[in-house]
Design a protein around this motif. Structure first.
Motif, short mmCIF file in Angstrom:
data_model
loop_
_atom_site.label_atom_id
_atom_site.label_comp_id
_atom_site.label_asym_id
_atom_site.label_seq_id
_atom_site.Cartn_x
_atom_site.Cartn_y
_atom_site.Cartn_z
N THR B 59 0.68 -1.22 0.03
CA THR B 59 0.03 0.18 -0.09
C THR B 59 0.76 1.16 0.03
O THR B 59 2.06 1.21 0.49
N HIS B 60 0.35 2.24 -0.52
CA HIS B 60 1.11 3.43 -0.93
C HIS B 60 1.36 4.56 0.43
O HIS B 60 0.82 4.23 1.29
N ARG B 61 2.34 5.24 -0.01
CA ARG B 61 2.70 6.15 1.00
C ARG B 61 3.30 7.70 0.09
O ARG B 61 3.73 7.42 -0.83
N ARG B 69 4.33 19.21 4.15
CA ARG B 69 3.35 19.38 3.05
C ARG B 69 3.81 18.07 2.07
O ARG B 69 4.94 17.68 1.99
N SER B 70 2.79 17.61 1.09
CA SER B 70 3.07 16.57 0.27
C SER B 70 3.94 17.31 -0.74
O SER B 70 3.96 18.37 -0.86
N LYS B 71 4.78 16.26 -1.29
CA LYS B 71 5.57 16.68 -2.35
C LYS B 71 4.78 16.81 -3.51
O LYS B 71 5.40 17.02 -4.58
N LEU B 102 -5.74 19.05 -4.62
CA LEU B 102 -6.98 19.29 -3.64
C LEU B 102 -7.72 18.12 -3.17
O LEU B 102 -7.83 17.95 -1.84
N ILE B 103 -7.55 17.14 -4.02
CA ILE B 103 -7.91 15.90 -3.46
C ILE B 103 -7.08 14.68 -4.04
O ILE B 103 -6.72 14.89 -5.23
N TYR B 104 -6.55 13.99 -3.20
CA TYR B 104 -5.66 13.09 -3.77
C TYR B 104 -6.08 11.46 -2.98
O TYR B 104 -6.10 11.23 -1.88
N GLU B 105 -6.88 10.68 -3.95
CA GLU B 105 -7.32 9.45 -3.17
C GLU B 105 -6.87 8.22 -4.00
O GLU B 105 -7.10 8.38 -5.11
N ILE B 106 -6.52 7.44 -3.26
CA ILE B 106 -6.16 5.99 -3.97
C ILE B 106 -7.14 4.91 -3.41
O ILE B 106 -7.16 4.76 -2.16
N GLU B 147 -4.30 12.84 3.46
CA GLU B 147 -3.96 12.86 5.01
C GLU B 147 -3.22 11.40 5.39
O GLU B 147 -2.15 11.29 5.98
N ARG B 148 -3.86 10.18 4.93
CA ARG B 148 -3.82 8.98 5.33
C ARG B 148 -2.16 8.73 4.72
O ARG B 148 -1.44 8.02 5.21
#
Lengths: 410, 168
Positions: B59-61, B69-71, B102-106, B147-148
């Motif tokens: 699973t991702h990271r 902040r996310s890269k 804005l939204i990043y979901e996997i 966030e997760r």
């Protein structure tokens, strides 16, 4: 009822409860032992999660089996379907009732109990639920009753796998029952009595029957395996061919009853091998155990338990060593090898006893045992030579060399 | 003989039953005293014989920069390359012109763990992880949001390197 009768009944009930609960707890622990032994033989630790060393695993399994769903195939014959587990369970547990578990205990009391009244018992109390004078015949009769449960389970489930399993079980058990019964005739010829206490007493006077009756022991052990439906004779359940054979359609506690019956059968076969061929509760090389007393009873029970435990372990050992027979091979072994072997052995032993007792006049049990032992050495050597093409006797090397010389060896 | 059973012609004078049984029993008995090879999983997660591969794709990271902040720059390459179409990305832009998701979901259930997202990412932001303990009580917990993904701490996968094909 007289106080003596009441005393007898009271002791019988106490023994019944004690033996029954011991068998049930023992059977539960045997399921753990089986899985532990299986694990160890495969370089695994076995179940070790529930309780220390996995000792509570049987309790967890029991609870699980009680709360599981009871399923019943729509087309099953519901009455027989319910009856079958009971029919296989009851005879299996009853078998242990006639086996003497320890030296008889001298009991002497005469007292007044509430509700029951005056109870009394004087003399030796056999440490068996019922010390039947025909205990031996009882065992043979009831061990073959177990096949009804299995055959009915297979038939009433109305499933092809179950039916084949049930049919296999009935054919197999009937075939091996013959060899089993006949293999024990020489033992009756020597001991002259069908009661287990007399058979043990005879072994205490002479030799343990493993020595004078080795081939009986050999045949009995093999047919005992067949009677318990264990590998290498587990064709009735044969999970790789028949899913689970006769109990394929059973779930929850009904399935558990079949398992309990199987393990109770193992206990019985182990107890019978220990009693019939290894002197029961006898402690070798001493007569201290025959004197009677509480300490003697406890120690002899320990000895009986040790012998029985070894044979229980042996059953598991074989299970995790040998693969399953093919069905026609199973039948061939039963009818073509074990049956003629035991029949011939009866003849030989009967003649030998006649010659020893009346020809030579050696009626002392020990002399008779020793001379039969010498005879058995010869017979055993011959039988193994024929059965095993000489390999067990001659070793593997000469064969391999001659095979290589004739160009077949590879 | 049963119907249709093929009977092999065996050199019956060389066949041993009792001896073979005894040999087998000696072997199984010997095994009872050998060392156990079982790795008792929840307590031991790796042994000398086995540890999880560094190229394991789990699973991702999402990697973060020094400010936490996310890269991710929301370039849109990973949803583009994803063969299972499991990445949902809505890009946004702040007043200084920096793009961010804005939204990043996997959706980890849709993911086939090919690792293309890690391979394609120009900022080395999204990674597949060396991780396998993913049990959850409900299915919707398997859609990992940004966030997760950022909160994951497990090591990330080492992708196949053409210069070092055997991972040495």
């Amino acid at each position: 009822m007289s106080p003596l009768e009441k005393g007898f009944l009271l002791l019988a009930v106490v023994k019944m409860i004690a033996v029954f609960s011991m068998v049930m707890v023992g059977v539960a622990l045997l399921t753990l032992m089986e899985r532990k032994v299986a694990g160890w033989m495969q370089n695994r630790p076995g179940p070790n999660r529930v309780g220390p060393m996995g000792i509570l695993q049987p309790a967890a399994d029991g609870i699980k089996n009680f709360i599981k769903e009871e399923t019943r195939p729509v087309s099953a014959n519901s009455f027989l379907f319910l009856l079958a587990p009971a029919l296989s369970f009851i005879p299996a547990v009853m078998l242990i009732a006639v086996i003497p578990l320890a030296a008889p205990l001298p009991v002497d009391f005469d007292t007044v109990l509430p509700l029951i009244g005056r109870v009394a018992y004087h003399g030796l109390m056999p440490i068996a639920v019922a010390d039947l004078p025909i205990g031996f015949v009882f065992i043979l009769a009831f061990s073959s009753l177990g096949v009804y449960g299995i055959a009915l389970a297979g038939w009433s489930s109305n499933s092809k796998y179950s039916l084949i399993g049930g049919l296999r079980a009935s054919a197999q058990l009937i075939s091996y029952e013959v060899a089993m019964g006949l293999s024990l005739i020489p033992l009756l010829l020597i001991s002259g009595n069908a009661s287990f206490s007399d058979i043990i007493a005879r072994q205490q006077q002479g030799l343990w029957f493993i020595m004078p009756l080795f081939l009986s022991f050999f045949v009995f052990l093999i047919s005992g395996f067949a009677e318990t439906n264990r590998l290498p004779f587990d064709l009735p359940e044969a999970e790789s061919e028949l899913v689970a054979g006769y109990h394929a359609e059973y779930s929850a506690m009904k399935f558990s009853l079949f398992m309990i019956a199987e393990y109770a059968h193992i206990v019985t076969v182990a107890a019978m091998v220990a009693t019939l061929f290894f002197g029961g509760w006898d402690i070798p090389f001493t007569h201290w155990d025959e004197r009677g007393g509480l300490l003697q009873t406890i120690v002899t029970h320990g000895f009986f338990f040790a012998k029985m435990f070894f044979w229980i372990f042996f059953v598991m050992w074989i299970r995790w060593t040998l693969p399953r027979f093919r069905y026609d091979q199973l039948m061939a072994v039963g009818w073509k090898i074990l049956l003629p072997l035991s029949l011939g052995y009866i003849m030989v032993i009967a003649i030998a006893i006649q010659v020893i007792e009346h020809g030579f006049g050696w009626t002392d049990p020990r002399a008779e045992g020793l001379s039969l032992f010498v005879l058995n050495l010869v017979l055993g050597w011959l039988v193994f030579w024929v059965l095993d093409s000489g390999r067990v006797v001659r070793g593997i090397a000469p064969r391999a060399r001659s095979a290589a010389a004739s160009g077949r060896g590879n | 003989m049963a119907i249709g059973v093929k009977v092999m012609k065996r050199p019956s004078d060389e066949v041993s039953y009792i001896r073979a049984t005894l040999k087998g029993m000696a072997l199984t008995f010997k095994h009872m005293f050998q060392a156990r090879v079982t790795m008792e999983y929840p307590e031991a997660k790796s042994t000398d014989d086995w540890r999880i591969a560094t190229r394991w794709r789990g699973t991702h990271r999402m990697m973060t920069d020094e400010q936490g902040r996310s890269k991710c720059v929301a370039c849109g390459l990973c949803p583009q390359v994803c063969p299972a179409n499991c990445i949902k990305l809505v890009p946004g832009e702040d007043e200084k012109g920096h793009r961010y998701p804005l939204i990043y979901e996997i959706d980890e259930f849709r993911c086939v763990f090919c690792g293309y997202c890690q391979e394609v990412c120009p900022e080395e932001a999204i990674h597949v992880g060396v991780h396998y303990e993913n049990a959850e009580y409900s299915r919707d917990r398997f859609v990992y949001d940004l966030e997760r993904l950022q909160a994951q701490t497990h090591p990330v996968s080492t992708l196949w390197d053409p210069a070092d094909p055997r991972g040495q």
